[in-house]
Design a protein around this motif. Structure first.
Motif: not given
Ligand SMILES: Nc1nc2c(ncn2[C@@H]2O[C@H](COP(=O)(O)OP(=O)(O)OP(=O)(O)O)[C@@H](O)[C@H]2O)c(=O)[nH]1
Ligand SMILES: Nc1nc2c(ncn2[C@@H]2O[C@H](COP(=O)(O)OP(=O)(O)OP(=O)(O)O)[C@@H](O)[C@H]2O)c(=O)[nH]1
Ligand SMILES: [Mg+2]
Ligand SMILES: [Mg+2]
Lengths: 306, 299
Positions: A55-81
């Motif tokens: 998840v870390r790899e994806r989260a850092i590679g994707e838009e989480v770092l610049r996202s306005l809703t990082p909590a949701q972004q992280v959860i979305a990635i976690v859920h998908q994984e």
């Protein structure tokens, strides 16, 4: 406990948000909360470790770092994984090219084998099959009686030879009866056993050798903790499991054991048990279990907003 | 012959290093979590260990090993202090109500308890208040027969309260020393079934106001973090006094019992280590911690 992860992640990101741009360390802090949630859901320690790394790899590679809703972004990635590990597609029961199909249920003591044998029989008869249930637990007091009773209650034929006969013989005879009388599938109830009980595991090997089951399904209790992995691994090593039935999901167990087993052993989850009654058997939907493991009923709406 | 290559042999190896470092704590965390103690209880234990290191009481890995062992035993012993003394009187039924989620080992534990009390010279009566699960009554009757203990039972589907009523009356009339009540497995989330337990309690209390003397929650050692919810809700609904921790002959360590002891203070009274009536013992925190966590294992 429910909703806790969303709240905690939101808090983490709000705190971080105030100081501006997100960093990798911020993501790591969020992932520590995810890790905790997964461990509290009984996902195995090492599975969590690998999962978080992915998840870390994806989260850092994707838009989480610049996202306005990082909590949701992280959860979305976690859920998908999670869904990915759980197996995105439903895998149906296998059917033998030469009838009868033989389905053998195995597992630890009290996991729900006998009940699921009846449920499976009931379910498959509804689909137009003619199942034969086989009582091959000669050890637990009144185990044969339990299956007979369930059979009687739901008008499902049960084959048994009492408790004085080697269950391997009983099962062989049952398959012959099925072949002669056109029953299909044959669903075998085996005694509960520890995966480290050598003679009992050998009995299952002999049984599998004798009748070559189409499906050997591990029946696992959704409330199982960290040992689920070792149990499943050993059953798989000895029997080459074809799938898993996760029982007792009608309670509030998060069911992380399923994720562990799926991740380590790789066999698909074929059904879930959601009650004591014979109709409480349902197909498995990975996204629902992923949501449950995260402990969030509202994860999907959250992701939509993300 | 069973081969338990328990991960906890590793615990011994863990301490075979030259100094206490961060890695030791990481490894200990991994081991405790894998034993189902849960994140919070693991952290609490390791924090206490850290504290003792900081205070200079614990200086090397050997001392750390002993300190962790002490903390684990102390945690369980703190809950043991909440135990209600069990007083058995001749001819006055000591009423034990056995409850828990599905398949944990309630009925088998009743058989073990029956044998345990018989060994102490007490007369025993069993009550089949699981009228729901297929052949649950037959299962208890089979145990009754094997152990030579009478069983009060109604027909399948009967009202459990009515069976318990008859059981209480029979125990009274026959001057039985110990009455063991088997209940149907139920998930703690089913409020109607939990209310049924409260009703059974009231039926018992109509006969003997200070009964049940023991409400045993049977927890499967394989259980993960859900065990904490089980303990919490069963205690609210049925007044759990003790835990029986079953299936310790498997590879699971029963670590959830530490979390239950720490968070709810419920003591463990008995352990189950197999499917036979003799596979049973009174709980001993030290023996448990040593056998399961510090690897001085036999077989
Ligand atoms: N709540 C709930 N209970 C279940 C479910 N499946 C089985 N049970 C219950 O779990 C308990 C154990 O089920 P069994 O079918 O007897 O388990 P088993 O694996 O055959 O047990 P052994 O033969 O002793 O190893 C019973 O009380 C069942 O009614 C489920 O999906 N939900
Ligand atoms: N290995 C092992 N198996 C046990 C132990 N205690 C019970 N069992 C087995 O676990 C299974 C379930 O035991 P039961 O006593 O029927 O459980 P229960 O809680 O009464 O089940 P329900 O009434 O269906 O809820 C049986 O196969 C028992 O033989 C134990 O200490 N070790
Ligand atoms: Mg069974
Ligand atoms: Mg029972």
């Amino acid at each position: 406990m429910f909703e806790a992860l969303t709240d905690r992640l939101t808090q983490v990101f709000q705190r971080i948000g105030r100081k501006g741009r997100l960093t990798e360390e911020d993501v790591d802090e969020a992932l520590r909360e995810v890790r905790r949630a997964l461990l509290e859901a009984d996902v195995h320690y090492t599975v969590v470790r690998d999962f978080i790394a992915a998840v870390r790899e994806r989260a850092i590679g994707e838009e989480v770092l610049r996202s306005l809703t990082p909590a949701q972004q992280v959860i979305a990635i976690v859920h998908q994984e999670l869904v990915r590990v759980l197996g995105s597609e439903r895998v149906p029961l296998l059917w033998a090219s030469q009838p009868p199909t033989i389905i053998m249920l195995v597992g630890l003591q009290g996991s729900g084998k006998t009940t699921q044998v009846a449920k499976l029989g009931y379910h498959l008869r509804k689909e137009g099959r003619r199942p034969l249930l086989v009582a091959a637990d000669i050890y637990r007091p009144a185990a044969v009686e339990q299956l007979r009773t369930l059979g009687k209650q739901h008008d499902l034929p049960v084959y048994d030879e009492g408790t004085k006969v080697d269950p391997v013989e009983t099962v062989k005879h049952a398959v012959k009866v099925a072949r002669d009388q056109g029953y299909n599938p044959v669903i075998i109830d085996t005694a509960g056993r520890l995966q480290i009980d050598e003679p009992m595991m050998q009995e299952l090997e002999r049984m599998a050798e004798a009748v070559r089951p189409t499906e050997i399904l591990l029946v696992a209790d959704a409330m199982t903790g960290q040992e689920a992995v070792n149990v499943a691994k050993e059953f798989h090593r000895r029997l080459s499991l074809t799938g898993l039935i996760l029982t007792k999901l009608d309670g509030d167990a998060r069911g992380g054991a399923a994720l562990s087993i799926r991740a380590v052993v790789g066999v698909p989850i074929k059904f879930i048990g959601t009650g004591e009654r014979v109709d409480a058997l349902e197909p498995f939907y990975p996204d629902r279990l992923a949501t449950r493991i995260l402990g969030m009923g509202d994860v999907l709406s959250l992701i939509e907003k993300a | 012959k069973r081969s338990r290559q328990g991960i906890f042999r590793q615990i011994v190896q863990l301490f075979e290093r030259s100094q206490i470092d961060r890695e030791l704590f990481d490894d200990l965390e991994a081991l405790l979590i894998q034993a189902d103690l849960g994140v919070a209880t693991t952290e609490a234990l390791l924090e206490r260990l850290q504290e003792r290191v900081r205070r200079g009481e614990v200086r090397d890995p050997v001392e750390a090993r002993e300190a962790l062992r002490e903390e684990m035993v102390a945690l369980l012993e703190a809950a043991m202090r909440n135990r209600r003394v069990k007083i058995y009187q001749r001819g006055v039924p000591f009423v034990s109500l056995v409850v828990g989620v599905n398949g944990t080992g309630k009925t088998t534990t009743i058989a073990k308890l029956a044998r345990y009390h018989l060994d102490q010279g007490r007369t025993v009566l069993l009550v089949a208040a699981d009228t729901f699960r297929a052949a649950a009554i037959d299962q208890l009757k089979a145990w009754g027969e094997r152990l030579g203990v009478p069983v009060i039972a109604h027909a399948p589907g009967a009202d459990p309260g009515a069976v318990v009523f008859d059981g209480m009356q029979a125990a009274h009339n026959r001057g039985i020393d110990v009455l063991l009540i088997d209940t149907a497995g139920r998930l703690h989330t089913k409020s109607n079934l939990m209310a049924e337990l409260a009703k059974i309690r009231r039926v018992i209390q109509r006969h003997v106001p200070d009964a049940p003397h023991e409400v045993l929650l049977v927890i499967d050692a394989t259980t993960g973090q859900n065990g904490l919810n089980q303990a919490r809700v069963f205690t609210e609904a049925a007044g759990v006094t003790d835990i029986a921790l079953t299936k310790l002959d498997g590879t699971a360590k029963g670590g959830i019992a530490f979390a239950i002891a720490r968070e709810l203070g419920i003591p463990i009274a008995y352990v189950g280590t197999g499917e036979k009536p003799t596979d049973f013992a009174e709980f001993d925190p030290e023996a448990y911690v040593d056998a399961l966590f510090f690897g001085d294992e036999e077989d």
